[in-house]
Design an enzyme around this catalytic site. Structure first.
Site, PDB file in Angstrom:
ATOM      1  N   LYS A  79      -1.411 -53.926  -2.296  1.00 58.21           N
ATOM      2  CA  LYS A  79      -2.249 -55.125  -2.466  1.00 58.21           C
ATOM      3  C   LYS A  79      -3.696 -54.744  -2.188  1.00 58.21           C
ATOM      4  O   LYS A  79      -3.982 -54.042  -1.211  1.00 58.21           O
ATOM      5  CB  LYS A  79      -1.765 -56.200  -1.486  1.00 58.21           C
ATOM      6  CG  LYS A  79      -2.440 -57.546  -1.628  1.00 58.21           C
ATOM      7  CD  LYS A  79      -1.826 -58.550  -0.647  1.00 58.21           C
ATOM      8  CE  LYS A  79      -2.403 -59.948  -0.817  1.00 58.21           C
ATOM      9  NZ  LYS A  79      -1.763 -60.928   0.099  1.00 58.21           N
ATOM     10  N   SER A 154      -0.313 -65.246  -2.105  1.00 57.26           N
ATOM     11  CA  SER A 154      -1.398 -64.511  -2.703  1.00 57.26           C
ATOM     12  C   SER A 154      -1.015 -63.116  -3.190  1.00 57.26           C
ATOM     13  O   SER A 154      -1.748 -62.525  -3.978  1.00 57.26           O
ATOM     14  CB  SER A 154      -2.542 -64.385  -1.699  1.00 57.26           C
ATOM     15  OG  SER A 154      -2.135 -63.615  -0.581  1.00 57.26           O
ATOM     16  N   SER A 178       2.506 -65.493   1.779  1.00 54.10           N
ATOM     17  CA  SER A 178       2.057 -64.716   0.621  1.00 54.10           C
ATOM     18  C   SER A 178       2.916 -63.530   0.212  1.00 54.10           C
ATOM     19  O   SER A 178       2.673 -62.946  -0.840  1.00 54.10           O
ATOM     20  CB  SER A 178       0.635 -64.225   0.848  1.00 54.10           C
ATOM     21  OG  SER A 178      -0.248 -65.269   0.564  1.00 54.10           O
TER      22      SER A 178
HETATM   23  N1  GLN Z   1      -0.846 -70.040   0.303  1.00 53.62           N
HETATM   24  C1  GLN Z   1      -1.335 -69.857   1.626  1.00 53.62           C
HETATM   25  C2  GLN Z   1      -2.830 -69.989   1.638  1.00 53.62           C
HETATM   26  O1  GLN Z   1      -3.363 -70.295   0.644  1.00 53.62           O
HETATM   27  C3  GLN Z   1      -0.874 -68.553   2.189  1.00 53.62           C
HETATM   28  C4  GLN Z   1      -1.712 -67.391   1.826  1.00 53.62           C
HETATM   29  C5  GLN Z   1      -1.280 -66.105   2.475  1.00 53.62           C
HETATM   30  O2  GLN Z   1      -0.208 -66.000   3.049  1.00 53.62           O
HETATM   31  N2  GLN Z   1      -2.162 -65.128   2.408  1.00 53.62           N
HETATM   32  O3  GLN Z   1      -3.483 -69.806   2.618  1.00 53.62           O
END
Ligand code: GLN
Length: 517
Positions: A79, A154, A178
């Protein structure tokens, strides 16, 4: 079965037996990416030269009879949020479009030392803020099962590249879901370790009390292999815990006897798609057929999880992202065009309503060349969701609101953790859905941040409580994957992996791959 349909564990056996070279495997991955990533956009950058060079060096060492590390020439995708001194690290943001880190993240060091091949950098929501990868400054990742739909986020790229069989292993991060959410939506296996299990040294911080790094793969067996490599204490991350790393890859195929599975009634409330519920309940039956006992439990404060998370995560983000000012880090505005922009802004203020007068006075106070440069650099470098989070977080932390929002959220967080502690007195694992629906259409929720935040209903509690969770594919609805989530007490990753592997020996959802055009 084609080469890339094999799991990492199967490929590793081929590599070890000399039936396959790492260079051949890397070339197959590069071809698959070449063929399909135009439609999927899992990768932001692929470093084919470096990957082939690493693979050849590993093949040579194998030929010489050297003992190789546990990844033995397997390619891994990263990532684009982890520092690698040989790569850019954009974090999906214009702000860091040209950022080249001066050092390697702990996880990168460990993958290199384990003889993993670093194949490329995967797409993500900007600074990992989002649940669909639509917030990437470089365009969304599409779900390989239906490219009109989101891959989740994400770590959308990290899940999609494994689902599309472009690479056997990838690294994601999970702050509020995420890893688990995109794993569920793309039909792969993804594990969020306990807070403190994996060093975040060299991970670009989003919300430091929640962020964890973890593996995505086709199977629990493969996730065990990668977790074993990346886990462990690191004095450079003071939140990493000095606990021994179990030999996950050795124990993963040992079944668990007398398993007590907790089903939280709150996980099956209104809003859960009927097909998702059906698939999850089927999966629970598989466990029952293996001797597991089902126990009804309650996680009563889980319903406040999203509200609590969306105070704490933006608060921490607003602080973490202060460093991107165009001086310490990140995009710096073109100082020439900046003064023109400021003039235009002034003119707009002059013609605005009376409320604007106060704003203008405030702006004038801060109107030094340095502050102007900060403001303009940040205005240009950050996308809309990141700006929204910075504003939410700054507001929640500001004098007068701190107690009402931030402090209150911390108290709710404690209650959520206590729910888990209570539940885990009676059960070994909590089992339920990871998302309430399969992948939605790209653009469907773009105009509605609240709807997007609510997607995180089933995932944020694990981060708030600091516990680990794994997601495995457990069904499909109209050709779209459905995920099953298992959560365990802190530092019970071994239990998660063994339970997931038990399920995967009985089912073949994790072996299904999308047909790519
Ligand atoms: N969807 C969540 C957010 O928008 C989680 C994001 C994540 O785990 N990086 O913050």
């Amino acid at each position: 079965m084609t080469l890339l349909e094999k799991t990492a564990t199967e490929l590793l056996a081929d590599l070890a037996a000399g039936r396959l070279s790492s260079a051949e495997l890397v070339r197959a991955c590069l071809e698959q990416i070449e063929r399909h990533d135009g439609a999927v956009h899992a990768f932001l950058r692929v470093d084919s030269e470096r990957a082939l060079a690493q693979a050849k060096a590993i093949d040579e060492r194998r030929a010489r009879g050297d003992k190789l590390g546990p990844l033995g020439g397997l390619p891994v995708a990263i990532k684009d949020l982890l520092c690698d001194r040989d790569e850019l690290c954009t974090c999906g943001s214009r702000m860091l479009e040209n950022f080249r880190p001066p050092y390697d993240a702990a996880v990168i060091e460990k993958i290199k030392a384990a003889d993993g091949v670093l194949l490329g950098r995967t797409n993500l929501d900007e600074f990992a803020m989002g649940g669909s990868t639509e917030n990437s400054a470089f365009g969304p990742t599409c779900n390989p099962w239906d490219t009109t739909r989101i891959a989740g986020g994400s770590s959308g790229g990290a899940a999609a590249c494994v689902a599309a069989r472009m690479v056997p292993l990838s690294i994601g991060t999970d702050t509020g879901g995420s890893i688990r959410q995109p794993a569920g939506l793309c039909g792969v296996t993804g594990l969020k370790p306990t807070y403190g299990r994996v060093s975040r040294y060299g991970l670009v911080a989003f919300a430091s009390s929640l962020d964890q790094i973890g593996p995505l793969a086709q199977s629990a067996e493969d996730a065990a292999l990668l977790l074993e490599v990346i886990a462990g204490h690191d004095p450079r991350d003071s939140t990493s815990v000095p606990k021994e790393v179990p030999a996950y890859s050795k124990s993963v195929n040992k079944p668990l006897a007398g398993l007590r599975l907790g089903i939280a009634r709150e996980h099956f409330a209104a809003g859960l798609d009927a097909e998702v519920e059906r698939a999850v309940r089927e999966a629970i039956k598989v466990y029952q057929s293996l001797g597991a006992k089902v126990v009804d439990i309650s996680l009563p404060h889980g319903k406040y999880g999203v509200a609590c998370y969306y105070v704490i995560a933006p608060s921490e983000a607003s602080s973490n992202l202060a460093r991107y000012d165009g001086v310490h880090y990140g995009h710096r505005t073109d100082v020439r065009i900046m003064s023109e922009a400021l003039e235009a802004e002034r003119a707009a203020l002059e013609h605005g309503s009376a409320g604007r007068a106060a704003a203008e006075a405030a702006v004038a106070q801060l109107d030094t060349p340095l502050v102007r440069m900060y403001r303009q650099s940040r205005a240009e470098g950050f996308g809309p969701e990141v700006k929204r989070r910075i504003m939410l977080g700054t507001y929640a932390l500001s004098a007068g609101y701190y107690d009402a929002y931030y402090l209150k959220a911390l108290k709710v967080r404690r209650l959520i953790r206590q729910d888990y502690d209570t539940a885990f007195k009676d059960v070994d694992l909590i089992v339920g859905p990871v998302t309430s629906t399969p992948a939605f259409k790209i653009g469907e929720k773009s105009d509605d941040p609240l709807a997007m935040y609510l997607v995180d209903l089933y995932t944020v509690s694990a981060n708030l409580a600091g516990v680990g969770g794994i997601v495995v594919p457990c069904g499909q609805s109209n050709g779209l994957p459905i995920g099953l989530q298992l959560q365990a007490p802190p530092f019970e990753e071994e239990r998660l992996l063994r339970a997931a592997a038990m399920y995967q020996r009985e089912t073949d959802w994790h072996r299904r791959a999308p047909t790519l055009a």
